[in-house]
Every structure is written in C-alpha cells, then in structure tokens.
Design a protein around this motif. Structure first.
Motif, short mmCIF file in Angstrom:
data_model
loop_
_atom_site.label_atom_id
_atom_site.label_comp_id
_atom_site.label_asym_id
_atom_site.label_seq_id
_atom_site.Cartn_x
_atom_site.Cartn_y
_atom_site.Cartn_z
N MET A 1 0.83 -1.20 0.00
CA MET A 1 0.00 0.00 0.00
C MET A 1 0.87 1.26 0.00
SD MET A 1 -1.21 0.28 3.96
CE MET A 1 -0.10 1.08 5.14
N SER A 2 0.26 2.34 -0.37
CA SER A 2 0.89 3.64 -0.23
C SER A 2 0.41 4.22 1.10
CB SER A 2 0.47 4.57 -1.38
OG SER A 2 0.94 5.87 -1.13
N GLY A 3 1.33 4.65 1.92
CA GLY A 3 0.97 5.22 3.21
C GLY A 3 0.62 6.70 3.13
N ARG A 4 0.83 7.26 1.97
CA ARG A 4 0.56 8.69 1.77
C ARG A 4 -0.84 8.85 1.18
NH1 ARG A 4 3.54 11.87 -2.70
NH2 ARG A 4 1.87 13.34 -2.96
N VAL A 5 -1.77 9.30 2.00
CA VAL A 5 -3.15 9.46 1.55
C VAL A 5 -3.55 10.92 1.70
CG1 VAL A 5 -5.53 8.73 1.87
CG2 VAL A 5 -3.68 7.13 2.35
N ILE A 6 -4.04 11.49 0.63
CA ILE A 6 -4.53 12.87 0.68
C ILE A 6 -6.04 12.80 0.88
CG2 ILE A 6 -4.71 15.07 -0.54
CD1 ILE A 6 -1.81 14.21 0.12
N THR A 7 -6.50 13.43 1.93
CA THR A 7 -7.94 13.42 2.24
C THR A 7 -8.52 14.81 2.05
OG1 THR A 7 -7.53 13.84 4.59
CG2 THR A 7 -7.68 11.53 3.90
N VAL A 8 -9.81 14.84 1.75
CA VAL A 8 -10.54 16.10 1.58
C VAL A 8 -11.87 15.99 2.31
CG1 VAL A 8 -9.45 16.63 -0.64
CG2 VAL A 8 -11.60 15.36 -0.60
N SER A 9 -12.47 17.12 2.55
CA SER A 9 -13.79 17.13 3.19
C SER A 9 -14.87 17.12 2.11
CB SER A 9 -13.94 18.38 4.06
OG SER A 9 -14.13 19.52 3.24
N PRO A 10 -16.09 16.79 2.49
CA PRO A 10 -17.19 16.80 1.51
C PRO A 10 -17.44 18.18 0.90
CG PRO A 10 -17.84 15.59 3.47
CD PRO A 10 -16.52 16.27 3.78
N GLU A 11 -17.02 19.22 1.58
CA GLU A 11 -17.23 20.58 1.09
C GLU A 11 -16.14 21.07 0.14
OE1 GLU A 11 -17.18 19.89 4.51
OE2 GLU A 11 -19.33 19.57 4.52
N ALA B 1 -8.71 18.85 -7.89
CA ALA B 1 -7.86 18.75 -9.08
C ALA B 1 -6.48 19.34 -8.80
CB ALA B 1 -8.52 19.46 -10.26
N LYS B 2 -6.44 20.46 -8.14
CA LYS B 2 -5.15 21.09 -7.81
C LYS B 2 -4.32 20.20 -6.89
CE LYS B 2 -6.77 25.79 -8.47
NZ LYS B 2 -7.25 27.03 -7.83
N LEU B 3 -4.97 19.59 -5.90
CA LEU B 3 -4.26 18.68 -4.98
C LEU B 3 -3.71 17.47 -5.72
CD1 LEU B 3 -6.63 18.64 -1.87
CD2 LEU B 3 -4.25 19.41 -1.91
N MET B 4 -4.50 16.93 -6.63
CA MET B 4 -4.07 15.76 -7.38
C MET B 4 -2.86 16.07 -8.25
SD MET B 4 -7.81 14.17 -8.25
CE MET B 4 -7.25 12.77 -9.18
N GLU C 1 -0.72 18.65 -7.78
CA GLU C 1 0.37 19.04 -6.86
C GLU C 1 1.06 17.83 -6.24
OE1 GLU C 1 0.64 21.13 -2.48
OE2 GLU C 1 -0.88 21.86 -3.90
N HIS C 2 0.28 16.81 -5.87
CA HIS C 2 0.82 15.65 -5.19
C HIS C 2 1.08 14.45 -6.13
CE1 HIS C 2 0.50 17.28 -1.13
NE2 HIS C 2 -0.62 17.84 -1.54
N HIS C 3 0.81 14.63 -7.43
CA HIS C 3 1.01 13.57 -8.42
C HIS C 3 0.28 12.28 -8.02
CE1 HIS C 3 4.09 16.11 -10.23
NE2 HIS C 3 4.58 16.27 -9.01
N ILE C 4 -1.01 12.43 -7.74
CA ILE C 4 -1.82 11.29 -7.35
C ILE C 4 -3.03 11.15 -8.27
CG2 ILE C 4 -1.08 11.30 -4.93
CD1 ILE C 4 -3.64 12.87 -4.25
N HIS C 5 -3.71 10.02 -8.19
CA HIS C 5 -4.84 9.75 -9.07
C HIS C 5 -6.18 9.79 -8.35
CE1 HIS C 5 -2.35 8.25 -12.46
NE2 HIS C 5 -1.49 8.14 -11.46
N ARG C 6 -6.14 9.84 -7.02
CA ARG C 6 -7.39 9.84 -6.25
C ARG C 6 -7.15 10.47 -4.89
NH1 ARG C 6 -5.56 5.12 -7.43
NH2 ARG C 6 -7.22 4.57 -8.86
N VAL C 7 -8.24 10.96 -4.30
CA VAL C 7 -8.24 11.47 -2.92
C VAL C 7 -9.31 10.70 -2.15
CG1 VAL C 7 -7.42 13.77 -3.56
CG2 VAL C 7 -9.88 13.33 -3.40
N VAL C 8 -9.20 10.72 -0.86
CA VAL C 8 -10.19 10.07 0.00
C VAL C 8 -10.96 11.16 0.70
CG1 VAL C 8 -10.53 8.53 1.96
CG2 VAL C 8 -8.74 8.04 0.30
#
Length: 103
Positions: free
Chosen positions: A74-84, A91-94, A96-103
């Motif tokens: 697994m990847s231990g680096r998880v970017i999370t966001v709030s429902p708001e 999109a900017k977070l993805m 910036e962090h070179h990721i394909h999904r957020v939680v």
C-alpha cells in the motif's frame, strides 16, 4: 468545477485491513468494481491506500503475491478532503501531489 466532493462523489468508501491478503483486497476491488481501497489499521484508522497498480506491482515482484499483506504494497501517503472541498481544489491537490485519487 465549483461542485463539491459531496455533490460529485460516488457513494460509499471501501476499505480493507492492512493485515488483509492481497488476494482478499483484489477480490473486493473486483466485487465492488473499484480501482482502490482505503486501508485501515486494527483501530480502524486510515493508514494507506491500495490500488490496482499496487496489485500488479506485487504480482510482478512475487510469485506468491496473493498471500502477501496489503500493508507491504500500500501507499501510506493518503490525501484526504472534506465533503465541502470543491472539485477545482481536488484537481489542484491531485496535480500538486502527483496522485490519481483522494479520499
């Protein structure tokens, strides 16, 4: 892009335990028709994410991949966001962090 995560998200968050086998995680991804699972520890805290790509990497690196634990790949680096959070912010977070999904 002004829509929020709550307005656009797919309902449900699917997870597995860090100690689960990769085979169990793969079956859950197939069963739910998803490409990633959140990974929780024994106290139910989010500790990572496992993706289809991680499963492929495990298969290429190990003949006995199915019995390996999710925690090992697994990847231990998880970017999370709030429902708001707006989709524009996501999109900017993805990017910036070179990721394909957020939680």
């Amino acid at each position: 892009m002004n829509r929020t995560v709550l307005e656009a998200k797919r309902y449900g968050c699917y997870c597995c335990k860090a100690s689960s086998s990769l085979l169990k995680a793969a079956r859950k991804m197939v069963e739910e028709d998803i490409s990633a699972l959140g990974v929780r520890d024994e106290n139910e805290y989010l500790v990572g994410i496992i993706t289809r790509t991680d499963l492929l990497r495990a298969r290429l690196e190990n003949d006995d991949w199915a019995a390996q634990s999710v925690e090992q790949f697994m990847s231990g680096r998880v970017i999370t966001v709030s429902p708001e959070t707006t989709l524009d912010e996501v999109a900017k977070l993805m990017v910036e962090h070179h990721i394909h999904r957020v939680v």
